[in-house]
Design a protein around this motif. Structure first.
Motif, PDB file in Angstrom:
ATOM      1  N   CYS A  81       0.860  -1.170   0.000  1.00  0.00           N
ATOM      2  CA  CYS A  81       0.000   0.000   0.000  1.00  0.00           C
ATOM      3  C   CYS A  81       0.908   1.236   0.000  1.00  0.00           C
ATOM      4  O   CYS A  81       2.017   1.196   0.553  1.00  0.00           O
ATOM      5  CB  CYS A  81      -0.871  -0.021   1.257  1.00  0.00           C
ATOM      6  SG  CYS A  81      -1.939   1.397   1.466  1.00  0.00           S
ATOM      7  N   ALA A  82       0.465   2.303  -0.629  1.00  0.00           N
ATOM      8  CA  ALA A  82       1.241   3.546  -0.654  1.00  0.00           C
ATOM      9  C   ALA A  82       0.287   4.731  -0.648  1.00  0.00           C
ATOM     10  O   ALA A  82      -0.910   4.585  -0.935  1.00  0.00           O
ATOM     11  CB  ALA A  82       2.143   3.594  -1.887  1.00  0.00           C
ATOM     12  N   SER A  83       0.826   5.894  -0.323  1.00  0.00           N
ATOM     13  CA  SER A  83       0.003   7.102  -0.352  1.00  0.00           C
ATOM     14  C   SER A  83       0.839   8.282  -0.817  1.00  0.00           C
ATOM     15  O   SER A  83       2.072   8.248  -0.784  1.00  0.00           O
ATOM     16  CB  SER A  83      -0.597   7.395   1.033  1.00  0.00           C
ATOM     17  OG  SER A  83       0.405   7.835   1.930  1.00  0.00           O
ATOM     18  N   SER A  84       0.163   9.317  -1.292  1.00  0.00           N
ATOM     19  CA  SER A  84       0.846  10.550  -1.687  1.00  0.00           C
ATOM     20  C   SER A  84      -0.123  11.717  -1.510  1.00  0.00           C
ATOM     21  O   SER A  84      -1.339  11.523  -1.422  1.00  0.00           O
ATOM     22  CB  SER A  84       1.335  10.487  -3.138  1.00  0.00           C
ATOM     23  OG  SER A  84       0.258  10.433  -4.046  1.00  0.00           O
ATOM     24  N   LEU A  85       0.452  12.909  -1.480  1.00  0.00           N
ATOM     25  CA  LEU A  85      -0.376  14.117  -1.419  1.00  0.00           C
ATOM     26  C   LEU A  85      -0.542  14.609  -2.847  1.00  0.00           C
ATOM     27  O   LEU A  85       0.350  15.225  -3.414  1.00  0.00           O
ATOM     28  CB  LEU A  85       0.306  15.175  -0.543  1.00  0.00           C
ATOM     29  CG  LEU A  85      -0.519  16.430  -0.282  1.00  0.00           C
ATOM     30  CD1 LEU A  85      -1.786  16.081   0.498  1.00  0.00           C
ATOM     31  CD2 LEU A  85       0.300  17.449   0.508  1.00  0.00           C
ATOM     32  N   GLY A  86      -1.672  14.294  -3.443  1.00  0.00           N
ATOM     33  CA  GLY A  86      -1.860  14.636  -4.841  1.00  0.00           C
ATOM     34  C   GLY A  86      -1.171  13.636  -5.744  1.00  0.00           C
ATOM     35  O   GLY A  86      -0.737  12.561  -5.321  1.00  0.00           O
ATOM     36  N   GLN A  87      -1.063  14.006  -6.995  1.00  0.00           N
ATOM     37  CA  GLN A  87      -0.524  13.099  -8.007  1.00  0.00           C
ATOM     38  C   GLN A  87       0.994  13.141  -8.045  1.00  0.00           C
ATOM     39  O   GLN A  87       1.591  14.185  -7.855  1.00  0.00           O
ATOM     40  CB  GLN A  87      -1.011  13.532  -9.382  1.00  0.00           C
ATOM     41  CG  GLN A  87      -2.496  13.607  -9.567  1.00  0.00           C
ATOM     42  CD  GLN A  87      -2.806  14.003 -10.999  1.00  0.00           C
ATOM     43  OE1 GLN A  87      -2.227  13.475 -11.936  1.00  0.00           O
ATOM     44  NE2 GLN A  87      -3.726  14.937 -11.162  1.00  0.00           N
ATOM     45  N   PRO A  88       1.628  11.975  -8.363  1.00  0.00           N
ATOM     46  CA  PRO A  88       3.092  11.976  -8.574  1.00  0.00           C
ATOM     47  C   PRO A  88       3.503  12.949  -9.666  1.00  0.00           C
ATOM     48  O   PRO A  88       4.606  13.473  -9.658  1.00  0.00           O
ATOM     49  CB  PRO A  88       3.369  10.528  -8.986  1.00  0.00           C
ATOM     50  CG  PRO A  88       2.252   9.749  -8.419  1.00  0.00           C
ATOM     51  CD  PRO A  88       1.051  10.653  -8.455  1.00  0.00           C
TER      52      PRO A  88
END
Lengths: 109, 115
Positions: free
Chosen positions: B91-98
């Protein structure tokens, strides 16, 4: 489409030597990201270089980006045994990063 | 303080069973992902969610059903497990798009073994 293919697949060096890994990608990108994965763990973000940058440094890491050749390189200077890991690259695109199989770096003490 | 946590860490089950993997992030990110890493280390994206909405579904069999009850959680349910489903799931997460210079934060993975 794969936005990150690393080369070589495996690299073995002695502690103190420099390690260079290469990355190629296929389509236009907004940025190129490098990650490290230690055995049994998730990927950890190392460095991001934007498409309008040619070189970036972070500690012992140096990343270059050549958008005309769609390639990037990661240089780790003065390597340590703790740098032993797999290294992955990927081009930042809409809502996903796609990765290759990584470069397995082994640093021998 | 674990940023992206997955449970369980290991999952051993028989063919035909149904299982779930849970993921939670405490980073305040709005985008979450599921990746599958096979035995050759190839890391393949499966799903991407933004603000609880499915954005990316990379031709994953419909035996795999992600669910995002809120922005901090993205669970993965797998029906009728097959031998080929054996892998490590991240599982991974980010703030907005890469695309907009947002790096991904990964959990430590769930090793699924189907016998």
């Amino acid at each position: 489409s794969q936005q990150g293919e690393e080369d070589p697949q495996a690299l073995s060096i002695q502690e103190g030597e420099n390690a260079t890994m290469n990355c190629s990608y296929k389509t236009s990108i907004n940025n190129l990201q490098w990650y490290r994965q230690n055995s049994g763990r998730g990927l950890v973000h190392l460095i991001l270089i934007r498409s309008n940058e040619r070189e970036k440094h972070s500690g012992r890491l140096r990343v270059t980006l050549d958008t005309s050749k769609k390639s990037s390189s990661l240089l780790i200077t003065a390597s340590r045994a703790a740098d032993t890991a797999s290294y992955f690259c990927s081009g930042g695109s809409n809502y996903k990063l796609t990765f290759g199989k990584g470069t397995l770096l082994t640093v021998n003490p | 303080d674990t940023a992206v946590s997955q449970t369980p860490k290991y999952l051993v089950t028989q063919m035909g069973n149904d299982k779930s993997i849970k993921c939670e992030q405490n980073l305040g990110h709005d985008t979450m992902y599921w990746y599958k890493q096979d035995s050759k280390k190839f890391l393949k994206i499966m799903f991407s969610y933004n603000n609880k909405e499915l954005i990316i579904n990379e031709t994953v069999p419909n035996r795999f059903s992600p669910k995002s009850p809120d922005k901090a959680h993205l669970n993965l349910h797998i029906n009728s497990l097959e031998l080929g489903d054996s892998a490590v799931y991240f599982c991974a997460s980010s703030l907005g798009q890469p695309f907009y210079n947002s790096p991904l934060h990964f959990g430590n993975g769930t090793r699924l073994t189907v016998t």
